[in-house]
Structure formats: C-alpha cells, structure tokens
Design a protein around this motif. Structure first.
Motif, PDB file in Angstrom:
ATOM      1  N   GLU A 174      21.023  51.706  33.841  1.00 30.98           N
ATOM      2  CA  GLU A 174      21.439  53.074  33.533  1.00 30.98           C
ATOM      3  C   GLU A 174      22.159  53.173  32.192  1.00 30.98           C
ATOM      4  OE1 GLU A 174      23.584  54.571  36.874  1.00 30.98           O
ATOM      5  OE2 GLU A 174      21.880  54.370  38.241  1.00 30.98           O
ATOM      6  N   GLY A 175      21.520  52.646  31.164  1.00 31.30           N
ATOM      7  CA  GLY A 175      22.040  52.785  29.803  1.00 31.30           C
ATOM      8  C   GLY A 175      23.027  51.723  29.375  1.00 31.30           C
TER       9      GLY A 175
ATOM     10  N   GLN B  18      12.076  57.357  28.264  1.00 34.70           N
ATOM     11  CA  GLN B  18      13.367  58.048  28.272  1.00 34.70           C
ATOM     12  C   GLN B  18      13.451  58.895  29.531  1.00 34.70           C
ATOM     13  OE1 GLN B  18      15.537  57.307  26.076  1.00 34.70           O
ATOM     14  NE2 GLN B  18      14.787  57.255  23.991  1.00 34.70           N
ATOM     15  N   ASN B  19      14.497  58.690  30.319  1.00 37.00           N
ATOM     16  CA  ASN B  19      14.740  59.564  31.461  1.00 37.00           C
ATOM     17  C   ASN B  19      16.227  59.531  31.791  1.00 37.00           C
ATOM     18  OD1 ASN B  19      15.210  57.279  33.291  1.00 37.00           O
ATOM     19  ND2 ASN B  19      12.982  56.982  33.214  1.00 37.00           N
ATOM     20  N   LYS B  20      16.623  60.136  32.872  1.00 41.87           N
ATOM     21  CA  LYS B  20      18.044  60.249  33.195  1.00 41.87           C
ATOM     22  C   LYS B  20      18.691  58.895  33.468  1.00 41.87           C
ATOM     23  CE  LYS B  20      17.823  64.949  35.073  1.00 41.87           C
ATOM     24  NZ  LYS B  20      18.031  65.800  36.271  1.00 41.87           N
ATOM     25  N   LYS B  21      17.918  57.942  33.977  1.00 38.91           N
ATOM     26  CA  LYS B  21      18.490  56.662  34.355  1.00 38.91           C
ATOM     27  C   LYS B  21      18.109  55.515  33.420  1.00 38.91           C
ATOM     28  CE  LYS B  21      19.084  57.492  39.302  1.00 38.91           C
ATOM     29  NZ  LYS B  21      18.833  56.967  40.668  1.00 38.91           N
ATOM     30  N   TRP B  22      17.253  55.802  32.442  1.00 41.45           N
ATOM     31  CA  TRP B  22      16.782  54.723  31.559  1.00 41.45           C
ATOM     32  C   TRP B  22      16.620  55.276  30.149  1.00 41.45           C
ATOM     33  CZ3 TRP B  22      13.829  52.299  28.096  1.00 41.45           C
ATOM     34  CH2 TRP B  22      13.757  50.908  28.132  1.00 41.45           C
ATOM     35  N   LYS B  23      17.165  54.553  29.177  1.00 44.01           N
ATOM     36  CA  LYS B  23      17.156  55.045  27.796  1.00 44.01           C
ATOM     37  C   LYS B  23      16.783  53.924  26.833  1.00 44.01           C
ATOM     38  CE  LYS B  23      20.137  57.639  24.587  1.00 44.01           C
ATOM     39  NZ  LYS B  23      19.909  56.825  23.383  1.00 44.01           N
TER      40      LYS B  23
END
Length: 252
Positions: A166-167, A222-227
C-alpha cells in the motif's frame, strides 16, 4: 531415496517453504519421474531451485536463515521464509503484462491476503527483499508479449523496485542471479543475461533506459492500494545487483 526423504520431511519443509500446495505436489511428481527414469542431462532449473530450498528448509529455521545469508549477505533477517515462484503485484497493467513468477524470494515478504501465491512487502524498519532469478543452462527471456524490447532481467528489477505494501516500499532491494559458475567467470559470453547484468551493474542509467519510462509502452499500475513509484532514479539508489554461482557459494 531422495523422494521418500522429502515426503517424510514435508511437514517441516512446508513451515519454511512458501509455495502453493498444488505447485509443491507437481514439483515432487516431476522430481520422482526423474529419479525413477534418470535423464543423463537433467536441466530442469525449477527442480534445482526447489531442491535448493528443500535442502536448507530441512534444517528448520536456522537452515532457512542460512540460505538467506548466503544469497543476500544480509545477517539482519531473522525467522525468514523461502518463497518459491511468488507472485508480486505487477508494476504494469494486466492488459500489458502478466504476473511475474519470482523463482525465489527472501527477506521481509509475506503472502497477500486472499491469494494462494501472491506476495507483498512485510513493512518493517530497514526492510529488505531479494528477488532471485535462477538459471541452469537456459537464458533469460528476450521479450515480453506486449513489449519485444523488454527482457526478463529488467522485468524482475522493475518488480523488485516497485515491491510494496500500500505505497510503502522496501528500504533495501537486491536482485540476484543464480547460475553455474561457467557463465559467471568465463570471458566468452553466450547468454543475454551476461551482457545485461554487466550493463546494469556498471551504469544504472542502463536500467532506466530499459525500463523505458518515457516511452511507457507498458502502462503503470495505479490504484488505491498500489502505486508505481514517482521517483524511479531514487528507488534505484536502494538497488544492489548480485550474481552468485552454485559452485562458488557452495549453495548445493
């Protein structure tokens, strides 16, 4: 017989080797077939990697930790496990690039929830990961389906520098080649990875060039849990490339 000894030790091995049950059983079947009908030239690097993990896992936690030290020169990892064919979240969109199977992964790693073989970073202070690509006589793949200019080694590096929870990324990153000594020490080069490893080791700009961040033919995930990391050159400062041979490190 080796097969029978491994079967008898399965409960111990499975405590320290992280692999899906189905894959474990299939590798055991392939090993048994070789033992029953031996081929003089047995080049199945998946089986060799499996046996490597089993040999150390048989020694329990101390054996698992010993393999981590041999592969990584890292003595800070304690109570580690050996992940075989782990599946990190791909740094590129699924429509562009499929999942990468990491031959052997060690360090601050854990299984992703609700997956059988998915892996993610175990977030800790001074976290460390090592993604290992094991080759016997085969070469790295020279292309990816949607990008013929992308080789297998740069794909492993891309996955390693982006490995996260998560980033939050690994603080220290290692990518290790495991090959027979002849390909490491022989001045005559016959494998693509011999050229690429030398390029990447001598100049990390070569890694940037092969990541092809500007052309971006493969779309970043790219999404809310992975960048996808914003500053790849900065991530590369944390990357160490390592190449060891089975013979010199007496892994077997």
């Amino acid at each position: 017989m080796l097969y029978n000894r491994l079967e008898a030790s399965k409960s111990v091995l499975r405590k320290f080797i992280v692999i899906t049950e189905n894959r474990y059983d299939k590798l055991m079947i392939r090993l048994n077939e070789q033992l029953k009908n031996p081929k003089e030239s047995f080049y199945d690097e998946e089986i060799w990697t499996f046996l490597l993990a089993c040999g150390y896992a048989a020694g329990g936690q101390s054996g698992s930790d010993l393999l981590i030290r041999k592969l990584s020169k890292n003595k800070s990892i304690k109570d580690g496990k050996i992940f075989i064919e782990g599946l990190p979240v791909s740094p590129r969109e699924a429509r562009d690039e499929g999942k990468t199977h990491v031959d052997l992964a060690i360090g601050n790693i854990k299984l992703r929830q609700n997956t059988k073989g998915g892996i993610e970073l175990e977030v800790k202070e001074n976290s460390f990961i090592n993604f290992c690509e094991a080759k016997w006589y085969s070469d790295i793949s020279k292309s990816v389906t949607y990008d013929q200019a992308r080789n297998q080694l740069i794909r492993i590096i891309d996955n390693a520098i982006c490995f996260q929870k998560e980033g939050k990324y690994a603080d220290k990153i290692m990518v290790t080649l495991i090959t027979p000594e002849i390909f490491k020490s022989n001045v005559r080069k016959s494998r693509l990875y011999q050229y690429k490893f030398e390029d990447y080791l001598n100049d990390k700009n070569e890694i940037l060039e092969d990541l092809d961040l500007n052309q971006n033919r493969l779309k970043f995930r790219q999404n809310k849990k992975w960048k996808y990391p914003d500053n790849i050159p900065n991530r590369l400062k944390n990357l160490e490339l390592n190449w060891i041979s089975y013979e010199k490190k007496t892994i077997f």
